[in-house]
Scaffold this motif. Structure first.
Motif, mmCIF file in Angstrom:
data_model
loop_
_atom_site.group_PDB
_atom_site.id
_atom_site.type_symbol
_atom_site.label_atom_id
_atom_site.label_comp_id
_atom_site.label_asym_id
_atom_site.label_seq_id
_atom_site.Cartn_x
_atom_site.Cartn_y
_atom_site.Cartn_z
ATOM 1 N N SER A 17 0.905 -1.041 0.202
ATOM 2 C CA SER A 17 0.011 -0.069 0.086
ATOM 3 C C SER A 17 0.889 1.182 -0.008
ATOM 4 N N GLU A 18 2.136 1.064 -0.110
ATOM 5 C CA GLU A 18 2.868 2.171 -0.192
ATOM 6 C C GLU A 18 2.483 3.481 -1.421
ATOM 7 N N TRP A 19 2.393 4.650 -0.721
ATOM 8 C CA TRP A 19 1.592 5.304 -1.664
ATOM 9 C C TRP A 19 2.845 6.238 -2.648
ATOM 10 N N ILE A 20 2.348 6.461 -4.051
ATOM 11 C CA ILE A 20 3.210 7.078 -4.772
ATOM 12 C C ILE A 20 2.565 8.415 -5.287
ATOM 13 N N ASP A 21 3.353 9.315 -5.484
ATOM 14 C CA ASP A 21 2.692 10.746 -6.040
ATOM 15 C C ASP A 21 3.202 10.523 -7.511
ATOM 16 N N VAL A 22 2.013 10.343 -8.447
ATOM 17 C CA VAL A 22 2.045 10.123 -9.695
ATOM 18 C C VAL A 22 2.696 11.490 -10.370
ATOM 19 N N ASN A 23 2.461 12.533 -9.609
ATOM 20 C CA ASN A 23 2.958 13.845 -10.374
ATOM 21 C C ASN A 23 4.544 14.093 -10.183
ATOM 22 N N TYR A 24 4.945 13.725 -8.912
ATOM 23 C CA TYR A 24 6.453 13.826 -8.651
ATOM 24 C C TYR A 24 6.766 12.544 -7.836
ATOM 25 N N PRO A 25 6.978 11.510 -8.743
ATOM 26 C CA PRO A 25 7.035 9.976 -8.263
ATOM 27 C C PRO A 25 8.444 9.910 -7.667
ATOM 28 N N LYS A 56 10.570 3.659 -8.156
ATOM 29 C CA LYS A 56 9.349 4.446 -7.733
ATOM 30 C C LYS A 56 8.404 4.555 -9.300
ATOM 31 N N LEU A 57 9.271 4.523 -10.302
ATOM 32 C CA LEU A 57 8.563 4.555 -11.648
ATOM 33 C C LEU A 57 7.758 3.460 -11.857
ATOM 34 N N ALA A 58 8.418 2.126 -11.447
ATOM 35 C CA ALA A 58 7.758 0.883 -11.744
ATOM 36 C C ALA A 58 6.383 0.844 -10.782
ATOM 37 N N LYS A 59 6.340 1.417 -9.393
ATOM 38 C CA LYS A 59 5.416 1.382 -8.818
ATOM 39 C C LYS A 59 4.137 2.460 -9.189
#
Length: 278
Positions: free
Chosen positions: A72-80, A93-96
């Motif tokens: 459930s680790e959150w990822i910021d799609v705008n600033y990953p 992080k891009l993979a996530k």
């Protein structure tokens, strides 16, 4: 659970998924105002999904939010990724982000609409894709895949070529519009002409991007988590759009699967004349 929903109900379902954390605190009136969908339509939607009403949906959403989730680790799609991230964290992080965009797009899909759109495109004498900027890469990738099974797809570039293509198109063609926001300036002028010429229109964009339902035959939704301006790049929207187009190609391929296999088998020697490996 969305197979028997109307397009409006599918958009409502997508909104609930994307804003799940706010649902337990909303009243049905607030939800109606935010989605521009009537309270009666919201109530019918809840009934179709087996709930007694919106209050039961709120309870279910609260339970869903309370459940522990794996990965459930959150990822910021705008600033990953961050300033000090090296190659491994950036890649991780891009993979996530890609995983999140694909999963979210899958949740947004109305599979009945996807199949209907695929059948419409398969029957058409030709497909014209109207888009611009980075989405042109996705359009041309789809064009290459279709060409590999002997199907010609047109991707007119620039406002002049797009408008000229609309004027020259016949009713036996299908127009495919790719626009994440649905607000691209090229869309508004061409839709009335396509409608007047009875050319079916398929729009792919984030949920709620169909601003011209009177002209659009099928609206297919993709992940809508990305900010239109405040972002590093179109990481999320690009992969979501690519995923939806690949799903459409897969559905088209399977409609006449054996015919497409035969075409690929017969064309491989002509297309690939490299010496075989020993």
């Amino acid at each position: 659970m969305t197979e028997h929903l109307t397009p409006t109900e599918s958009e409502l379902g997508s909104y609930l998924i994307r804003h799940l954390d706010t649902i337990p605190e909303l009243s049905i009136l607030e939800l109606s105002e935010r989605t521009h969908i009537s309270k009666s339509a919201i109530h019918r939607f809840c009934k179709k999904l087996g709930f007694g009403g919106f209050n039961e949906v709120k309870v279910a959403a609260a339970k869903e939010l309370a459940e522990p989730r794996a990965n459930s680790e959150w990822i910021d799609v705008n600033y990953p990724f961050e300033e000090n991230d090296g190659p491994q964290p950036v890649a991780q992080k891009l993979a996530k982000l890609y995983e999140t965009a694909i999963r979210d797009t899958y949740k947004c899909m109305d599979f009945v609409q996807v199949q209907q759109a695929a059948r419409l495109m398969n029957r058409a004498r030709g497909i014209d894709i109207y888009t611009h900027a980075h989405n042109m890469n996705v359009a041309e990738n789809f064009q290459d895949k279709m060409l590999a099974i002997g199907r010609l797809v047109n991707c007119p570039k620039g406002e002049y070529n797009q408008r000229a293509t609309v004027l020259a198109a016949a009713p036996d063609r299908v127009a495919l519009i790719l626009s994440y926001s649905g607000r691209a300036s090229f869309i508004r002028p061409i839709l009335p002409v396509l409608h007047r010429k009875k050319i079916p229109v398929i729009l792919i964009g984030k949920a709620g991007s169909n601003r011209f339902p009177e002209y659009v035959t099928h609206a297919l939704s993709i992940s809508g988590q990305e900010n239109l301006r405040d972002r590093i790049s179109q990481f999320s929207s690009h992969i979501a759009m690519q995923y939806m187009m690949d799903v459409l190609f897969g559905c088209i391929y399977n409609i006449e699967r054996q015919q497409n296999i035969d075409y690929l088998t017969q064309s491989i020697d002509f297309m690939d004349d490299r010496e075989p490996e020993p």
